[in-house]
Design a protein around this motif. Structure first.
Motif, PDB file in Angstrom:
ATOM      1  N   ALA A 117       0.839  -1.194   0.000  1.00 37.13           N
ATOM      2  CA  ALA A 117       0.000   0.000   0.000  1.00 37.13           C
ATOM      3  C   ALA A 117       0.875   1.246   0.000  1.00 37.13           C
ATOM      4  N   TYR A 118       0.255   2.366  -0.301  1.00 34.98           N
ATOM      5  CA  TYR A 118       0.939   3.646  -0.441  1.00 34.98           C
ATOM      6  C   TYR A 118       0.647   4.495   0.790  1.00 34.98           C
ATOM      7  N   ILE A 119       1.678   5.047   1.414  1.00 34.43           N
ATOM      8  CA  ILE A 119       1.494   5.892   2.598  1.00 34.43           C
ATOM      9  C   ILE A 119       1.095   7.296   2.153  1.00 34.43           C
ATOM     10  N   THR A 120      -0.124   7.692   2.509  1.00 38.89           N
ATOM     11  CA  THR A 120      -0.605   9.022   2.133  1.00 38.89           C
ATOM     12  C   THR A 120      -0.378  10.053   3.231  1.00 38.89           C
ATOM     13  N   LYS A 121      -0.340   9.587   4.490  1.00 45.69           N
ATOM     14  CA  LYS A 121      -0.215  10.546   5.589  1.00 45.69           C
ATOM     15  C   LYS A 121       0.428   9.873   6.802  1.00 45.69           C
ATOM     16  N   VAL A 122       1.339  10.616   7.446  1.00 48.68           N
ATOM     17  CA  VAL A 122       1.934  10.180   8.716  1.00 48.68           C
ATOM     18  C   VAL A 122       1.763  11.333   9.700  1.00 48.68           C
ATOM     19  N   GLU A 123       0.996  11.097  10.771  1.00 51.55           N
ATOM     20  CA  GLU A 123       0.731  12.137  11.759  1.00 51.55           C
ATOM     21  C   GLU A 123       1.229  11.703  13.134  1.00 51.55           C
ATOM     22  N   ASN A 124       1.702  12.684  13.910  1.00 54.44           N
ATOM     23  CA  ASN A 124       2.136  12.417  15.275  1.00 54.44           C
ATOM     24  C   ASN A 124       1.043  12.900  16.218  1.00 54.44           C
ATOM     25  N   THR A 125       0.166  12.012  16.653  1.00 53.67           N
ATOM     26  CA  THR A 125      -0.961  12.374  17.495  1.00 53.67           C
ATOM     27  C   THR A 125      -0.648  12.106  18.964  1.00 53.67           C
ATOM     28  N   THR A 126      -1.582  12.496  19.837  1.00 56.20           N
ATOM     29  CA  THR A 126      -1.398  12.267  21.273  1.00 56.20           C
ATOM     30  C   THR A 126      -1.400  10.779  21.603  1.00 56.20           C
ATOM     31  N   LYS A 127      -1.991   9.974  20.731  1.00 54.92           N
ATOM     32  CA  LYS A 127      -2.016   8.528  20.941  1.00 54.92           C
ATOM     33  C   LYS A 127      -0.856   7.819  20.242  1.00 54.92           C
ATOM     34  N   GLY A 128       0.042   8.615  19.686  1.00 58.18           N
ATOM     35  CA  GLY A 128       1.182   8.039  18.973  1.00 58.18           C
ATOM     36  C   GLY A 128       1.067   8.267  17.480  1.00 58.18           C
ATOM     37  N   PRO A 129       2.042   7.798  16.707  1.00 52.75           N
ATOM     38  CA  PRO A 129       2.022   7.987  15.256  1.00 52.75           C
ATOM     39  C   PRO A 129       0.805   7.307  14.619  1.00 52.75           C
ATOM     40  N   GLN A 130       0.213   7.991  13.656  1.00 45.24           N
ATOM     41  CA  GLN A 130      -0.913   7.426  12.914  1.00 45.24           C
ATOM     42  C   GLN A 130      -0.540   7.415  11.435  1.00 45.24           C
ATOM     43  N   ILE A 131      -0.622   6.236  10.815  1.00 49.42           N
ATOM     44  CA  ILE A 131      -0.236   6.078   9.409  1.00 49.42           C
ATOM     45  C   ILE A 131      -1.464   5.681   8.599  1.00 49.42           C
ATOM     46  N   ILE A 132      -1.723   6.450   7.542  1.00 50.50           N
ATOM     47  CA  ILE A 132      -2.868   6.199   6.668  1.00 50.50           C
ATOM     48  C   ILE A 132      -2.353   5.675   5.326  1.00 50.50           C
ATOM     49  N   LEU A 133      -2.935   4.569   4.872  1.00 53.03           N
ATOM     50  CA  LEU A 133      -2.518   3.926   3.634  1.00 53.03           C
ATOM     51  C   LEU A 133      -3.581   4.059   2.549  1.00 53.03           C
ATOM     52  N   SER A 134      -3.173   3.784   1.324  1.00 54.76           N
ATOM     53  CA  SER A 134      -4.114   3.794   0.199  1.00 54.76           C
ATOM     54  C   SER A 134      -3.696   2.763  -0.843  1.00 54.76           C
ATOM     55  N   ARG A 135      -4.709   2.173  -1.471  1.00 53.45           N
ATOM     56  CA  ARG A 135      -4.468   1.295  -2.624  1.00 53.45           C
ATOM     57  C   ARG A 135      -4.974   1.938  -3.912  1.00 53.45           C
ATOM     58  N   THR A 136      -5.624   3.096  -3.801  1.00 50.88           N
ATOM     59  CA  THR A 136      -6.210   3.743  -4.970  1.00 50.88           C
ATOM     60  C   THR A 136      -5.407   4.956  -5.445  1.00 50.88           C
ATOM     61  N   HIS A 137      -4.491   5.431  -4.643  1.00 47.92           N
ATOM     62  CA  HIS A 137      -3.739   6.650  -4.956  1.00 47.92           C
ATOM     63  C   HIS A 137      -2.884   6.453  -6.215  1.00 47.92           C
ATOM     64  N   PRO A 138      -2.848   7.440  -7.115  1.00 44.90           N
ATOM     65  CA  PRO A 138      -1.976   7.332  -8.304  1.00 44.90           C
ATOM     66  C   PRO A 138      -0.513   7.116  -7.936  1.00 44.90           C
ATOM     67  N   GLY A 139      -0.123   7.605  -6.770  1.00 45.87           N
ATOM     68  CA  GLY A 139       1.263   7.436  -6.333  1.00 45.87           C
ATOM     69  C   GLY A 139       1.655   5.978  -6.177  1.00 45.87           C
ATOM     70  N   LEU A 140       0.685   5.104  -5.881  1.00 38.00           N
ATOM     71  CA  LEU A 140       0.988   3.674  -5.772  1.00 38.00           C
ATOM     72  C   LEU A 140       1.478   3.135  -7.102  1.00 38.00           C
ATOM     73  N   LEU A 141       0.787   3.492  -8.183  1.00 32.01           N
ATOM     74  CA  LEU A 141       1.190   3.033  -9.514  1.00 32.01           C
ATOM     75  C   LEU A 141       2.572   3.584  -9.877  1.00 32.01           C
ATOM     76  N   LYS A 142       2.785   4.847  -9.585  1.00 28.07           N
ATOM     77  CA  LYS A 142       4.075   5.470  -9.891  1.00 28.07           C
ATOM     78  C   LYS A 142       5.215   4.783  -9.155  1.00 28.07           C
ATOM     79  N   ARG A 143       5.026   4.541  -7.845  1.00 29.44           N
ATOM     80  CA  ARG A 143       6.087   3.920  -7.067  1.00 29.44           C
ATOM     81  C   ARG A 143       6.331   2.469  -7.488  1.00 29.44           C
ATOM     82  N   LEU A 144       5.279   1.763  -7.893  1.00 34.81           N
ATOM     83  CA  LEU A 144       5.455   0.386  -8.376  1.00 34.81           C
ATOM     84  C   LEU A 144       6.333   0.364  -9.627  1.00 34.81           C
ATOM     85  N   PHE A 145       6.123   1.304 -10.521  1.00 35.20           N
ATOM     86  CA  PHE A 145       6.966   1.387 -11.718  1.00 35.20           C
ATOM     87  C   PHE A 145       8.403   1.760 -11.344  1.00 35.20           C
TER      88      PHE A 145
END
Length: 365
Positions: free
Chosen positions: A180-208
């Motif tokens: 999956a492609y990491i779209t966002k990394v946030e440092n919250t009060t509960k610790g780091p939060q990482i959001i992923l995506s399988r639909t983002h165009p960046g996934l295709l770009k990075r795979l190539f």
């Protein structure tokens, strides 16, 4: 507390990378609050931890005054000089007030502070490790799913893959491996939060970029990506070296490179087109796999009128307009597609109808 405690802090410093001095300062600050809470005092105090022996002492800090109004915070000049003749008005006198059973409270407080600081440090290390991977691909293992997310184990942390960021063809179960492609990394009060995506165009770009050495080395460049995840994508590539074919590099021997990416994207069709500076040719390439007879560009409207053979009209437009829509996203131009017959009826017969435009592209199903 004793020397064993100080040695334990030194061990934490070596293993976790948290400075011993930082831990001791934090424990001293926490012990001040514990003292005031447990001994019902509002006086100004200082806690000192001996850096070598671990011995803890509590000192009441009082200001030297002529007349004492609050004995918790003030001491008379006469009383101060009984301890040391050098004291002057407004000096601070420290008097030891360490309670007899303060060691038990100190040990409990220290444990809580150290545990919290270790947790914060580990969160910081995880955040620093992943913040640099934002807009990159990671591989993890499916752990669980709720109504909004699939949770992916990335080793040190669990990332969230929202169900809205799944491709229609994605079907995952527990223990499946997922890219999956990491779209966002946030440092919250509960610790780091990482959001992923399988639909983002960046996934295709990075795979190539990962699959094609020429892209990784910078010889071939991805200029644009347009994607309708799970169905079809278009990618425009350009070669900095005239002797290197950008489209052929991405396809690979017997189509192996692009097929690996297609498999990862669960059969998503990929059109690889050559990026060129000439807008007419670029738009024609972007409409692959259809053939194009003529492209007329209207700069003021940033619109291109494209004429295709009658039998190619449905292919150029695509199912539900998908091919035309992706070509427009890829090029950044509005595209109006007409068949040869429609163009003759509306604009008269173009001069270039007899010669099909050169197309340099490939479509992979």
């Amino acid at each position: 507390m004793n020397t064993d405690f100080i040695e334990a802090l030194s061990e934490i410093e070596r293993e976790k990378g948290i400075a011993k001095e930082v831990l001791i300062d934090a424990i001293e600050a926490a012990l001040i609050s514990s003292y005031k809470r447990n001994f019902n005092t509002a006086q100004n105090v200082r806690v000192d931890i001996n850096r070598h022996t671990g011995l803890i002492k509590v000192y009441a800090r009082k200001t030297v005054v002529e007349e004492v109004l609050d004995p918790r915070l003030e001491i008379s000049l006469y009383a101060a000089r009984e301890m040391n003749q050098n004291y002057q008005l407004n000096d601070i006198v420290e008097i030891e007030v360490t309670p007899r059973d303060f060691g038990r409270i100190a040990a409990q407080t220290a444990k809580q502070v150290v545990t919290q600081r270790i947790r914060e440090a580990e969160r910081g290390l995880i955040y620093n490790a992943f913040v640099d991977k934002e807009e990159d691909i990671v591989t993890g293992i499916v752990q669980r799913q709720d109504l909004r997310n699939i949770y992916i184990d990335l080793g040190k942390i669990e990332a969230a893959l929202p169900l809205t960021e799944l491709m229609p063809t994605d079907k995952f179960k527990q223990s499946d491996r997922v890219k999956a492609y990491i779209t966002k990394v946030e440092n919250t009060t509960k610790g780091p939060q990482i959001i992923l995506s399988r639909t983002h165009p960046g996934l295709l770009k990075r795979l190539f970029e990962l699959e094609v050495p020429e892209i990784f080395d910078g010889v071939v460049e991805i200029r644009s990506v347009a994607r309708e995840a799970g169905f079809r994508s278009k990618i425009a590539v350009y070669s900095r070296n005239p002797e290197v074919d950008p489209v052929g590099s991405c396809v690979g021997p017997k189509g192996m490179r692009v097929q690996t990416i297609v498999n990862e994207l669960k059969g998503e069709k990929i059109d690889i087109v050559r990026w060129v500076e000439n807008v007419e040719e670029y738009v024609a390439n972007a409409l692959s796999p259809s053939k194009v007879l003529e492209v007329n560009v209207f700069e003021s409207e940033k619109m291109a009128r494209v004429i295709v053979p009658d039998y190619q009209l449905s292919l150029a437009i695509g199912i539900k307009g998908q091919n035309a829509r992706l070509a427009a996203k890829l090029t950044g131009w509005k595209i109006d597609i007409k068949s040869e017959t429609q163009a003759e009826q509306e604009y008269g017969r173009p001069k270039t109808f007899t010669e099909e435009m050169h197309q340099d592209s490939v479509s992979i199903d």
